[in-house]
Every structure is written in C-alpha cells, then in structure tokens.
Enzyme design. Structure first.
Site, PDB file in Angstrom:
ATOM      1  N   LEU A  84      37.817  32.971  32.837  1.00  0.00           N
ATOM      2  CA  LEU A  84      38.863  34.190  32.712  1.00  0.00           C
ATOM      3  C   LEU A  84      38.228  35.351  32.170  1.00  0.00           C
ATOM      4  CD1 LEU A  84      41.896  34.424  32.534  1.00  0.00           C
ATOM      5  CD2 LEU A  84      40.763  35.724  31.545  1.00  0.00           C
ATOM      6  N   ASP A 115      38.525  39.989  34.698  1.00  0.00           N
ATOM      7  CA  ASP A 115      39.521  41.390  34.628  1.00  0.00           C
ATOM      8  C   ASP A 115      41.386  40.900  34.935  1.00  0.00           C
ATOM      9  OD1 ASP A 115      37.573  42.396  34.060  1.00  0.00           O
ATOM     10  OD2 ASP A 115      37.157  43.135  36.035  1.00  0.00           O
ATOM     11  N   SER A 172      36.619  42.887  41.022  1.00  0.00           N
ATOM     12  CA  SER A 172      37.718  42.767  41.062  1.00  0.00           C
ATOM     13  C   SER A 172      38.488  44.179  42.010  1.00  0.00           C
ATOM     14  CB  SER A 172      37.634  43.820  39.825  1.00  0.00           C
ATOM     15  OG  SER A 172      37.630  42.565  37.955  1.00  0.00           O
ATOM     16  N   GLU A 198      33.868  51.820  34.857  1.00  0.00           N
ATOM     17  CA  GLU A 198      34.795  50.861  35.685  1.00  0.00           C
ATOM     18  C   GLU A 198      36.152  50.459  36.157  1.00  0.00           C
ATOM     19  OE1 GLU A 198      32.668  46.471  33.801  1.00  0.00           O
ATOM     20  OE2 GLU A 198      31.349  46.957  35.233  1.00  0.00           O
TER      21      GLU A 198
HETATM   22  C1  FRU Z   1      35.564  44.352  34.799  1.00  0.00           C
HETATM   23  C2  FRU Z   1      33.848  43.886  35.847  1.00  0.00           C
HETATM   24  C3  FRU Z   1      34.508  44.841  37.112  1.00  0.00           C
HETATM   25  C4  FRU Z   1      33.956  43.791  38.321  1.00  0.00           C
HETATM   26  C5  FRU Z   1      34.372  42.559  37.368  1.00  0.00           C
HETATM   27  C6  FRU Z   1      33.489  41.491  37.547  1.00  0.00           C
HETATM   28  O1  FRU Z   1      35.440  43.763  33.721  1.00  0.00           O
HETATM   29  O2  FRU Z   1      32.986  43.872  35.047  1.00  0.00           O
HETATM   30  O3  FRU Z   1      33.738  45.579  37.116  1.00  0.00           O
HETATM   31  O4  FRU Z   1      34.309  43.798  38.554  1.00  0.00           O
HETATM   32  O5  FRU Z   1      33.810  42.458  35.789  1.00  0.00           O
HETATM   33  O6  FRU Z   1      33.850  40.251  37.170  1.00  0.00           O
END
Ligand code: FRU
Length: 754
Positions: free
Chosen positions: A18, A20, A81, A201
């Site tokens: 798991l 985000d 995400s 991010e």
């Molecule tokens: C942050 C991230 C986001 C991306 C997701 C992929 O932890 O790198 O930027 O959308 O995880 O799992």
C-alpha cells in the site's frame, strides 16, 4: 497469514503493498478511502491499482476490494494517485494514468506518459468508463514528463485542479488548472519557490479557518539537522494570493508521505497520510508476512494563532478510549493505547517498548529513538522553543506522536514482538488509556463444503446429484456478518486442496478476512452431503476422518488473531475429541480477556458423535463460558431435558451466560435475559432452501447488536427494546435468505433488507 503486527486502528492493505491515500471523501453516509495498491507484491513491484475502504465512523474500516485497474492504454503502467469530488448522486474521481514507453528513454524528459483521467461512480464501488482529460502535450512547455497526482475541488462552481510536476531544468512546481466543467480544464498558472527540490508530488490546495494552504511533497531537498531528515518530505505553504510563505513539514518522524485532505460532513478538514515512504534505508519486517505499510490515523486540521496548521488525532478516538490512569514509572499495557504527557522536567523521557521520546530542555531538542524494533530507524530530532504536551497514539506497530497541541507530529512504524509492551515515563506527568476498537466478528471452527441435493423431498439414497457450496456454521456466520457491512474473520484450517480454495474464495467474495485460515496437507477439507425429506428430516453424511479443520491446534491460536474481536462465535461440531477443541478453549480464553462477547450455537449434528451423552457433556462444558447462547426449539430438550423454555432457563443461565436466544424456525425467535424476555415473529415467506438459515440468524443478530453499540458489559441488562430490534432484524434477514438457494450466497446486504 501471520497476523502479528497487524494494526487495530489503521488502514492497511489486506495483503501486498500500500502507498498513498487517494480519493478521500464522504459520500452517501460513509467515509471512503482509496489507496495505491499492489496486491500480491509486498515490496510493491507490481503496477498500482486503487483499493477501497469504507467506514461509517472513521474508526472501523471495511475493505471493499479493488475498484480501478490499469486497463486502458493511457493507464497501462499504473492507476496512480488522485482525488475525489462529491456531488448529490455521484463521486467524480481524477487520477494519473502512468505509461512507460519501451525504448532507450531517460523517463524524465522522454518515455513517460502522465495522463489525467476521470471516472465517476454512484456508489463508490462500481466505476464508469474512463475518460482521458489531459495528456503530456497539454502541459506547459517547461514541464518534464513528470506531472501527476491531480487534486481537484470546486470553488464557486469552477473546477480547480493542482498537479505536481518537475520542470525540464529539475525544479519542483505545482500546476494550477481551472474549468467550468471537468472536461474543460485550462492551465491557469504555476507555483514554485527556489531551492525546494527537483520534483513536487501529491499537491493539495485547501482552506482551514479561512486560510489557504498548499500542501505538497518535495523530492531532492537538502537534509538539515532538524529538518528534511528523511529521503522525501511532505509539508505545506500558507498561500497569500499567489505568494507562497514559509514551508512547514507535516511530520518529523520516519514514516510519513503523500497526505491528502478532505472535508468531513461536519466541516472538519481531515488529513490522512501514507505512514511509509519510498526508497528509504529502513525496512518493515511485515514484507516477510506478505504485506507492507499502512495509512496514518485521520488528523483534524486547525490553525494556530501564528497561522500554522495544527494536526490532532480525530476526536472519534475518544469514543473507544477506556480507563485512563495516571502512570508513575513503569506499566505494562496492551497495544493499542494512548499516552498523554505534560509538565516535563528539564530532562524527561517516555519509552514504549523499543521506542523512546526524550526531552532535553537545555538544548531544546526532542528526540525519537528506536532500537532494533525500528528495523533500521535510528533517531529523528525536533528543535522546540518549549515543550507543553505530548500525546502518543500507539497501535500494534506504529506510534504517532503529537507535540504541543499538534504543532508538530512524529510518526513511525515500530515492531514489538508482543502486543503487551512496557511503557515508562521519567520526569513527566503521564496518563495512559487503553484504546479498544472491537468491531470484528470472529468465528472459530469448521468451514466445509456442503453438498446440496439437487432434488428435495426424498431420502438420501434417492438423490441423484449434489452441488458443492462453501459452508460450515461458523463460516456462514462470518458470511452473514460481513455481507451486512461488518468485519468478520474466520479461524480454521483447510486442506491444501481445491475444495479448500473454494471455501477461501467464497469467504473472500463475501468480504470475510481469511488471514487466520491455515492450510495443511495432513488431511483434506471437510465435506458434508445433505438430503431433505418432505417432512423436513435432514440426513447428513460427513467426510471428516479426520478433516483439516479438526487438526487445527491450540498452539496456532495467537492473541493477534483475536485482535479487534467484538464477538467470538463457535458451535459444537468442532468440539469433538481432537485438537480443534483445545483451539476453541484457547480462543475463548483470549476473547474473554479482551472483553469480547462469546457466542455459542450448539447446532447439533448427532451423526458426528458415537456417543450422544458425550455430545451433551461437551455442550455443558462450554455453556458456562459463553455470554450468548443460541438454541433452536428442536435442540432444547436434548440439551436441557425439557422442551419448556421456562423450565430450561434456570439451567441455561449458568456461568457467564447473560442472553439466551431460542429460535423456532418459521415461528420466529425469543430472547431471554435478566431484564425479561421478548419475542419476534418471522415474516411469512415461501422457503426454498433453509441451509444456513440459523447461522444467518445469529450472524445478523450479532451484527445488529454491534451496530447498536451493545458490549459484553451491557448484555446482562440489555434493554428489551434493543433485543427486540435485533430479533426483528435477524428474522427479516433470515426470511430473505430462505427464499434463495445456498447459505452465504443467499444472505442479503443491508440495502436489500432496507
Ligand atoms: C507518491 C507517488 C505519487 C504517485 C504514486 C504512485 O508516493 O509517487 O506521485 O502517483 O506514488 O504509486
């Protein structure tokens, strides 16, 4: 699967990886949390999907399954995400579709597709088809191909979206988009500040107490003594117009990243983060057990007088807090619990198993130090002007430390071997209170394959063919509780054979937690063939000589298996002279210690016993240890020697028994406790198949009892109105289930009952 280190209060993946939190929202009476999920790979090698949890109260979370898979060219390498916006009758979701082209690319300036994709759902589970809203060519020229994590909200009818990005010259920034509809997003500006890393991010823009904040996760910032101590970071700017003020970190512990906020129906702004981080040097021993990482507890955001965000654990936690006591020196306590501390001496410390928080007034440094329970996590330091208070929420494998009313937080995973840990406080006034979320129905005993006759109304030898259906009374009870939206866990052993797989699959499809099912090659999964004559006589032929469930041993029962137990349910089929009987004893002992309700439905199966007197003796051996005893009118006389319930009651109210439920088939049911008795009739229906009807009855009864907040302590003096509500509910549940074939597949959901 070993349940060691499984959290009680935190959202985790059922198995696998798991990261985000995504799509946080409140819709149709439930909180919805989606998350970045790679099932099957605890190290997260596989492509990301979205898993889904729901909760009515932010405490009890139920896993609902995977809702978004990479299944179009624009998201083929990951449903990354994203966020959610709620409307009257649906939820709108926005996420990044990740694409990795094949070829000699650097994947920064070329080779990576980052598409903004939207879907909608009217229930949070079933998603519409996907719509691609933006592609790389739609982003400003200065962007590299790292653009992702759309957070969308609406403001005065306008759709707004922020996206995290990396510029071509390696600077982190946030892109702002606006549109009158989700199909018309237009670039509306960019936020950035110097020297804040190469990539930002997971941005989030929101308002708390009238102030605007921009949260994001910078990568590539320089490590300081008291700041940016992890590999990647997470924090927020206060926003004035388009100016970003100072950056504050959300969390100073080892494990925190990619938070997202959303509004609760009462207006609170809540934040949930990933209690983990990518690529750091420390590790998590749960990888060996097939899973990794969890989310943080939801935090309430408010604004301090200086305009900074305060984060505090959701107030709902107070509902599960019991018996706060002052602690001096050392105490032993079972996880989860909370510690509140104030009035610190110049040097003070709080230690929970292998983790200690120490305060040194002279240097103004608060340190979080971990021993080997930190699996590579060493020390994190926080510089403070003064230390006012500390609140620690300790779950089975995490600590969240809220400092000075939530101005600072330190979150970390830690992995004590046992649930009971030593807590010490030195140079500080501290109080400790146990937190107990007991929301799970746990059943122990047989899970087997029922072979249902294709023809009814004939003798066993006349049946032509039988159809397999997963069953076993305890397993059915789990299925009923779970289909109503409750959390249920089955403790049993199955054979390593295809019938064992059928049972596991059926339970999983019904939403039952199968992590405590063991598998053996010593014996096969139990089978039971049934026939029914016209006058209602059922004949059973069992294949259990022995079966896998019978061989399940007491030594396999751990206290982690009974974590979160609201009620432990069992029957008599598994109480024969074999190891499973002792496993029942062990489970009952742990459940009682944890304050759970123990529920017993003898559910007599005479053909399994050479000696009926032995069956009677065993039933009476177990009755005194249960709080709820469910008996059918057909069983009453055998067990008590009388068919008159009033004569039987004085015998049945023995030991811990507080509630006796008598079921009378189509004539409904009655409940008896010290406050008196109530009866409820059964709606008149045409029964098609009564397999598992009694199990569905007690499963739905227990579900209703829990939903009304009745604990073991309340049972003895349970108001009759509550009991009659539970009986009515269980009767309606059973009336629906007998009109359909099978046991678990026949059980209705809450929606169907309503
Ligand atoms: C942050 C991230 C986001 C991306 C997701 C992929 O932890 O790198 O930027 O959308 O995880 O799992």
């Amino acid at each position: 699967m070993d349940r060691r280190w499984r959290q009680n209060l935190h959202i985790e993946a059922p198995e696998g990886w798991l990261n985000d939190p995504n799509g946080l929202c409140y819709f149709d009476g439930l909180y919805h949390v989606y998350f970045q999920y790679s099932p099957g790979t605890p190290k997260g090698e596989a492509t990301r999907c979205w898993g889904h949890y729901v909760s009515p109260d932010l405490l009890s979370w139920k896993y609902k399954g995977i809702v978004l898979y990479p299944d179009i060219p624009e998201d083929r390498d990951g449903v990354f995400s994203g966020s959610a916006v709620t409307f009257e009758d649906h939820i709108g979701f926005f996420y990044t579709g990740n694409v990795m082209e094949e070829g000699p690319y650097d994947y920064v300036l070329e080779g990576r597709g980052a598409n903004v994709i939207s879907v909608t759902s009217s229930d949070g589970d079933v998603m519409s088809s996907k719509k691609v809203l933006l592609k790389n060519s739609d982003y400003p020229d200065f962007c590299s191909c790292h653009v992702r994590d759309p957070k969308v909200w609406t403001e005065d009818g306008i759709y707004k979206m922020v996206l995290g990005a990396r510029t071509k010259d390696d600077k982190g920034c946030v892109l702002l988009y606006e549109g009158s509809s989700p199909d018309s997003f237009k670039y509306a500006g960019c936020f950035s500040v110097p020297d804040m890393g190469y990539m930002w991010e997971c941005p989030d823009m929101f308002t708390v107490d009238g102030r605007k904040f921009l949260a994001l996760c910078p990568q590539g910032t320089e490590r300081g003594e008291y700041k940016f101590q992890n590999i990647f970071h997470s924090g927020y700017f206060t926003v004035d117009g388009d100016k970003l003020n100072d950056f504050e970190e959300f969390d100073y512990g080892f494990d925190f990243y990619a938070p997202q906020t959303f509004a609760a129906p009462d207006g609170r702004r809540l934040l949930i983060g990933w209690m983990g981080i990518g690529d750091d040097s420390y590790s998590n021993p749960t990888v060996e057990l097939g899973w990794q990482h969890c989310l943080t507890l939801p935090r309430e955001l408010t604004v301090s007088p200086e305009g900074r965000l305060l984060q505090n654990p959701i107030r709902e936690l107070d509902n599960i807090k019991c018996a706060s006591k002052k602690m001096g020196g050392e105490v032993w306590e079972s996880l989860p619990f909370e510690v509140n501390a104030s009035d610190f001496a110049d040097k003070a410390s709080l230690t929970i198993s292998g983790a200690s928080v120490t305060w040194d007034k002279e240097s103004g440094v608060l340190s979080l130090k971990l021993n080997e329970e930190g699996y590579g996590r060493s020390v994190r330091n926080l510089k403070l002007d003064s230390l006012g208070n500390i609140r620690i929420i300790a779950d089975r494998s995490s600590l969240e430390i809220y400092i000075n009313n939530g101005l600072y937080v330190m979150s970390t995973r830690f992995y004590p071997e046992y649930r009971q840990v030593k807590v010490t406080a030195e140079g500080v006034l501290a109080e400790i209170a146990s937190l107990r979320l007991n929301d799970t129905l746990i059943a122990i005993g047989e899970a087997l394959i029922d072979f249902i006759p294709d023809r009814k109304g004939c003798e066993f030898y006349e049946v032509g063919s039988f159809s397999p259906a997963a069953g076993g009374a305890p397993a059915n009870v789990c299925g009923a509780f779970s289909k109503l939206g409750g959390k249920a866990r089955m403790i049993t052993q199955l054979g390593k054979d295809p019938f064992g797989d059928v049972i596991t699959r059926t339970l999983e499809e019904a939403g039952v937690d199968t992590s405590c099912i063991r598998y053996t090659s010593e014996a096969n999964t139990a089978l039971a063939f049934v026939s029914h004559t016209v006058d209602g006589k059922s004949t059973y032929s069992f294949y259990r000589n022995p079966s896998a469930d019978m061989l399940f041993e007491a030594s396999s029962v751990t206290s982690d298996m009974l974590d979160g137990c609201y009620a432990l349910h069992f029957c008599s089929v598994s109480l024969g002279d074999f190891p499973m009987k002792d496993a029942h004893r062990a489970a009952i002992t742990i459940a009682r210690r944890q304050g759970a309700i123990v529920s017993f439905d003898p559910n007599l199966r005479f053909m399994l016993w050479d000696d009926r007197e032995e069956l009677k003796r065993v039933i009476w051996e177990f009755i005194p240890d249960c709080d709820i005893l469910k008996i059918s009118d057909e069983e009453l006389e055998f067990i008590t020697g009388t068919s008159v319930i009033e004569e039987a009651l004085p015998l049945l109210f023995t030991g811990s028994v507080k509630l006796v439920i008598l079921t009378k088939g189509k004539d409904g049911a009655s409940a008896y406790c010290s406050a008196g008795s109530v009866s409820s009739s059964c709606p008149e229906v045409k029964a098609v198949d009564t397999t598992g009807a009694g199990d569905g009855f007690i499963g739905s009864f227990l579900w209703k009892l829990r939903s009304l907040g009745v604990s073991r302590e309340d049972l003895a003096a349970c108001p009759l109105s509550v009991l009659s509500g539970c009986l009515d509910f269980a009767n309606r549940f059973s009336a629906i289930s007998v009109q359909r074939k099978g046991a678990i597949p026949s059980y209705p959901s809450l929606r169907e009952i309503k």
